[in-house]
Design a protein around this motif. Structure first.
Motif, PDB file in Angstrom:
ATOM      1  N   SER A 200      69.528  24.288  95.697  1.00  0.00           N
ATOM      2  CA  SER A 200      70.954  23.996  95.904  1.00  0.00           C
ATOM      3  C   SER A 200      71.560  23.503  94.590  1.00  0.00           C
ATOM      4  CB  SER A 200      71.129  22.950  96.997  1.00  0.00           C
ATOM      5  OG  SER A 200      70.445  21.763  96.655  1.00  0.00           O
ATOM      6  N   THR A 201      72.886  23.368  94.576  1.00  0.00           N
ATOM      7  CA  THR A 201      73.573  23.009  93.332  1.00  0.00           C
ATOM      8  C   THR A 201      73.174  21.622  92.820  1.00  0.00           C
ATOM      9  OG1 THR A 201      75.420  22.204  94.678  1.00  0.00           O
ATOM     10  CG2 THR A 201      75.571  24.457  93.828  1.00  0.00           C
ATOM     11  N   ASN A 202      72.811  20.711  93.732  1.00  0.00           N
ATOM     12  CA  ASN A 202      72.447  19.361  93.272  1.00  0.00           C
ATOM     13  C   ASN A 202      71.049  19.307  92.660  1.00  0.00           C
ATOM     14  OD1 ASN A 202      71.032  19.735  95.636  1.00  0.00           O
ATOM     15  ND2 ASN A 202      71.314  17.637  96.361  1.00  0.00           N
ATOM     16  N   GLN A 203      70.348  20.446  92.661  1.00  0.00           N
ATOM     17  CA  GLN A 203      69.020  20.511  92.049  1.00  0.00           C
ATOM     18  C   GLN A 203      69.052  21.215  90.700  1.00  0.00           C
ATOM     19  OE1 GLN A 203      67.197  22.401  95.478  1.00  0.00           O
ATOM     20  NE2 GLN A 203      66.111  20.511  96.021  1.00  0.00           N
ATOM     21  N   LEU A 204      70.237  21.553  90.228  1.00  0.00           N
ATOM     22  CA  LEU A 204      70.379  22.226  88.942  1.00  0.00           C
ATOM     23  C   LEU A 204      69.817  21.351  87.823  1.00  0.00           C
ATOM     24  CD1 LEU A 204      71.609  24.652  87.373  1.00  0.00           C
ATOM     25  CD2 LEU A 204      73.733  23.324  87.206  1.00  0.00           C
ATOM     26  N   GLY A 205      69.010  21.967  86.965  1.00  0.00           N
ATOM     27  CA  GLY A 205      68.412  21.244  85.848  1.00  0.00           C
ATOM     28  C   GLY A 205      67.249  20.359  86.236  1.00  0.00           C
ATOM     29  N   GLN A 206      66.734  20.535  87.453  1.00  0.00           N
ATOM     30  CA  GLN A 206      65.614  19.725  87.926  1.00  0.00           C
ATOM     31  C   GLN A 206      64.509  20.636  88.458  1.00  0.00           C
ATOM     32  OE1 GLN A 206      66.910  16.691  90.750  1.00  0.00           O
ATOM     33  NE2 GLN A 206      69.013  16.876  89.999  1.00  0.00           N
ATOM     34  N   ASN A 207      63.385  20.030  88.799  1.00  0.00           N
ATOM     35  CA  ASN A 207      62.345  20.726  89.530  1.00  0.00           C
ATOM     36  C   ASN A 207      62.598  20.536  91.020  1.00  0.00           C
ATOM     37  OD1 ASN A 207      60.703  21.673  87.341  1.00  0.00           O
ATOM     38  ND2 ASN A 207      60.023  19.562  87.044  1.00  0.00           N
ATOM     39  N   MET A 208      62.523  21.617  91.774  1.00  0.00           N
ATOM     40  CA  MET A 208      62.774  21.559  93.217  1.00  0.00           C
ATOM     41  C   MET A 208      61.474  21.245  93.950  1.00  0.00           C
ATOM     42  SD  MET A 208      64.141  24.584  95.722  1.00  0.00           S
ATOM     43  CE  MET A 208      64.225  24.340  97.504  1.00  0.00           C
ATOM     44  N   PRO A 209      61.469  20.269  94.873  1.00  0.00           N
ATOM     45  CA  PRO A 209      60.262  20.014  95.663  1.00  0.00           C
ATOM     46  C   PRO A 209      60.006  21.167  96.635  1.00  0.00           C
ATOM     47  CG  PRO A 209      61.790  18.140  95.736  1.00  0.00           C
ATOM     48  CD  PRO A 209      62.539  19.292  95.160  1.00  0.00           C
ATOM     49  N   LEU A 210      58.756  21.581  96.733  1.00  0.00           N
ATOM     50  CA  LEU A 210      58.366  22.644  97.665  1.00  0.00           C
ATOM     51  C   LEU A 210      57.613  22.088  98.876  1.00  0.00           C
ATOM     52  CD1 LEU A 210      57.043  25.324  95.126  1.00  0.00           C
ATOM     53  CD2 LEU A 210      59.232  25.349  96.354  1.00  0.00           C
ATOM     54  N   LEU A 211      56.613  21.249  98.609  1.00  0.00           N
ATOM     55  CA  LEU A 211      55.737  20.751  99.654  1.00  0.00           C
ATOM     56  C   LEU A 211      55.452  19.276  99.411  1.00  0.00           C
ATOM     57  CD1 LEU A 211      54.003  21.919 102.101  1.00  0.00           C
ATOM     58  CD2 LEU A 211      52.074  21.871 100.516  1.00  0.00           C
ATOM     59  N   GLY A 212      55.559  18.474 100.472  1.00  0.00           N
ATOM     60  CA  GLY A 212      55.278  17.052 100.352  1.00  0.00           C
ATOM     61  C   GLY A 212      53.802  16.778 100.131  1.00  0.00           C
ATOM     62  N   GLU A 213      53.445  15.519 100.110  1.00  0.00           N
ATOM     63  CA  GLU A 213      52.055  15.121  99.871  1.00  0.00           C
ATOM     64  C   GLU A 213      51.116  15.780 100.882  1.00  0.00           C
ATOM     65  OE1 GLU A 213      49.764  10.938  99.038  1.00  0.00           O
ATOM     66  OE2 GLU A 213      50.912  11.089 100.910  1.00  0.00           O
ATOM     67  N   THR A 214      50.040  16.361 100.373  1.00  0.00           N
ATOM     68  CA  THR A 214      49.017  16.959 101.235  1.00  0.00           C
ATOM     69  C   THR A 214      48.005  15.891 101.620  1.00  0.00           C
ATOM     70  OG1 THR A 214      49.253  19.159 100.245  1.00  0.00           O
ATOM     71  CG2 THR A 214      47.182  18.684 101.360  1.00  0.00           C
ATOM     72  N   ARG A 215      47.736  15.777 102.923  1.00  0.00           N
ATOM     73  CA  ARG A 215      46.812  14.758 103.412  1.00  0.00           C
ATOM     74  C   ARG A 215      45.683  15.396 104.209  1.00  0.00           C
ATOM     75  NH1 ARG A 215      50.769   9.796 105.464  1.00  0.00           N
ATOM     76  NH2 ARG A 215      51.786   9.440 103.443  1.00  0.00           N
ATOM     77  N   LEU A 216      44.502  14.888 103.986  1.00  0.00           N
ATOM     78  CA  LEU A 216      43.316  15.362 104.712  1.00  0.00           C
ATOM     79  C   LEU A 216      42.677  14.195 105.448  1.00  0.00           C
ATOM     80  CD1 LEU A 216      40.505  17.745 103.526  1.00  0.00           C
ATOM     81  CD2 LEU A 216      39.911  15.500 104.434  1.00  0.00           C
ATOM     82  N   GLU A 217      42.292  14.435 106.689  1.00  0.00           N
ATOM     83  CA  GLU A 217      41.532  13.476 107.483  1.00  0.00           C
ATOM     84  C   GLU A 217      40.339  14.184 108.091  1.00  0.00           C
ATOM     85  OE1 GLU A 217      44.176  11.936 110.399  1.00  0.00           O
ATOM     86  OE2 GLU A 217      45.272  10.659 108.987  1.00  0.00           O
ATOM     87  N   ALA A 218      39.200  13.483 108.141  1.00  0.00           N
ATOM     88  CA  ALA A 218      37.985  14.096 108.674  1.00  0.00           C
ATOM     89  C   ALA A 218      37.031  13.014 109.156  1.00  0.00           C
ATOM     90  CB  ALA A 218      37.304  14.957 107.606  1.00  0.00           C
ATOM     91  N   GLU A 219      36.062  13.427 109.959  1.00  0.00           N
ATOM     92  CA  GLU A 219      35.023  12.516 110.431  1.00  0.00           C
ATOM     93  C   GLU A 219      33.726  12.798 109.680  1.00  0.00           C
ATOM     94  OE1 GLU A 219      32.319  11.701 114.429  1.00  0.00           O
ATOM     95  OE2 GLU A 219      34.277  12.676 114.623  1.00  0.00           O
ATOM     96  N   ASP A 220      33.145  11.760 109.095  1.00  0.00           N
ATOM     97  CA  ASP A 220      31.853  11.859 108.429  1.00  0.00           C
ATOM     98  C   ASP A 220      30.772  11.892 109.511  1.00  0.00           C
ATOM     99  OD1 ASP A 220      29.393  11.284 107.126  1.00  0.00           O
ATOM    100  OD2 ASP A 220      30.451  10.321 105.486  1.00  0.00           O
ATOM    101  N   VAL A 221      30.121  13.039 109.679  1.00  0.00           N
ATOM    102  CA  VAL A 221      29.133  13.194 110.752  1.00  0.00           C
ATOM    103  C   VAL A 221      27.931  12.279 110.534  1.00  0.00           C
ATOM    104  CG1 VAL A 221      27.571  14.840 111.878  1.00  0.00           C
ATOM    105  CG2 VAL A 221      29.869  15.564 111.193  1.00  0.00           C
ATOM    106  N   PHE A 222      27.579  12.013 109.295  1.00  0.00           N
ATOM    107  CA  PHE A 222      26.390  11.213 108.974  1.00  0.00           C
ATOM    108  C   PHE A 222      26.596   9.734 109.295  1.00  0.00           C
ATOM    109  CE2 PHE A 222      23.627   9.280 105.482  1.00  0.00           C
ATOM    110  CZ  PHE A 222      22.452   9.419 106.202  1.00  0.00           C
ATOM    111  N   THR A 223      27.751   9.197 108.917  1.00  0.00           N
ATOM    112  CA  THR A 223      27.994   7.771 109.104  1.00  0.00           C
ATOM    113  C   THR A 223      28.903   7.458 110.287  1.00  0.00           C
ATOM    114  OG1 THR A 223      29.937   7.747 107.661  1.00  0.00           O
ATOM    115  CG2 THR A 223      27.771   7.429 106.619  1.00  0.00           C
ATOM    116  N   GLY A 224      29.641   8.465 110.774  1.00  0.00           N
ATOM    117  CA  GLY A 224      30.596   8.229 111.841  1.00  0.00           C
ATOM    118  C   GLY A 224      31.912   7.650 111.359  1.00  0.00           C
ATOM    119  N   GLU A 225      32.062   7.438 110.061  1.00  0.00           N
ATOM    120  CA  GLU A 225      33.285   6.865 109.507  1.00  0.00           C
ATOM    121  C   GLU A 225      34.356   7.940 109.306  1.00  0.00           C
ATOM    122  OE1 GLU A 225      33.787   3.606 108.852  1.00  0.00           O
ATOM    123  OE2 GLU A 225      31.806   3.168 109.680  1.00  0.00           O
ATOM    124  N   LYS A 226      35.607   7.482 109.157  1.00  0.00           N
ATOM    125  CA  LYS A 226      36.719   8.379 108.873  1.00  0.00           C
ATOM    126  C   LYS A 226      36.899   8.528 107.367  1.00  0.00           C
ATOM    127  CE  LYS A 226      37.935   8.969 113.191  1.00  0.00           C
ATOM    128  NZ  LYS A 226      37.792  10.283 113.862  1.00  0.00           N
TER     129      LYS A 226
END
Length: 253
Positions: A200-226
């Protein structure tokens, strides 16, 4: 190693005696005393084979005294114990954006550097590197930014692919399992999806954001921790796209 005990590097043994720990000179019936040892672990454990996983720290402790219960023929009193600590795993997620992405077979279009009011298509890559433990219920997500749309073109070398929730504007990728050493040894799991962005016009001369912070969550099968991991917001400056020679990558009129 930090301790008041005497360390023998030949046997990996620490010894506490009355000379270095005077409080051990006498223990009354039922009395408890504590001695401590601090051990610094390596920042990372070596992974050279697929079987290099589920690392465990074990410590064996033995205490002895020349004092024996009355009426026994023993020469000394001995007790043995031990502890075992499981080492938790580590996972990384790497988010990258490209304008030219021939290796995926996905054709991006539109002007670059991006122009106000004109649509450009980009491909987003999510790459998972897993280390020393198996993971379960792996969930990756990131929100599309204002002015960016999900085109529906997706690819993955895993059994699942990213999906888009239009109500929340969030892209998600869920995997039931990720084996230990995946990406450290051999090809990592990777997903690719295409987005379309119109500055958009208010982004002229700037870098445009495409995607916000990528977050990963998982369960550790060995310890049971997150376990959790994340990567930074993706912008239209595309630092990972080495095919682009323009020094000024800001949004143009």
């Amino acid at each position: 190693i930090r301790t008041r005990g005497a360390f023998d590097s030949r046997t990996n043994t620490v010894s506490w005696i009355t000379a270095n720990t005077p409080e051990l000179s006498l223990l009354a019936p039922g009395e408890e005393r504590n001695i401590e040892i601090d051990v610094k672990l390596k920042d990372s454990f070596p992974i050279r084979r697929v079987s290099d996983k589920n690392f465990t720290l074990r410590l064996r402790a033995e205490i002895e005294s020349p004092t024996v219960p009355p009426g026994t023929a023993a020469q000394k009193t001995i007790s043995v114990g031990g502890i075992e600590n499981k080492i938790g795993g580590k996972v990384q997620v790497n988010a990258k954006a490209f304008w030219r992405d021939a290796q995926t077979g996905i054709l991006n279009s539109g002007p670059y550097p991006p122009q106000v009011g004109k649509s450009t298509r980009y491909t987003i890559h999510w790459i998972i590197t897993n280390y020393s433990t198996d993971l379960a219920n792996v969930k990756i997500s990131a929100p599309l930014q204002s002015g960016t749309w999900f085109t529906g073109t997706v690819k993955s070398n895993a059994t699942t692919q990213p999906t888009f929730d239009a109500d929340s504007g969030i892209v998600r990728w869920e995997l039931p399992t990720v084996p230990a050493t995946k990406g450290v040894l051999g090809t990592p799991y990777e997903a690719v999806f295409q987005v379309e962005a119109t500055p958009s016009t208010n982004q002229l001369g700037q870098n445009m954001p495409l995607l916000g912070e990528t977050r990963l969550e998982a369960e550790d099968v060995f310890t049971g921790e997150k376990l959790q991991a994340s990567d930074l917001v993706l912008m239209t400056d595309l630092p990972d796209d080495t095919t682009i020679t323009d020094q000024n990558r800001f949004v143009r009129p």
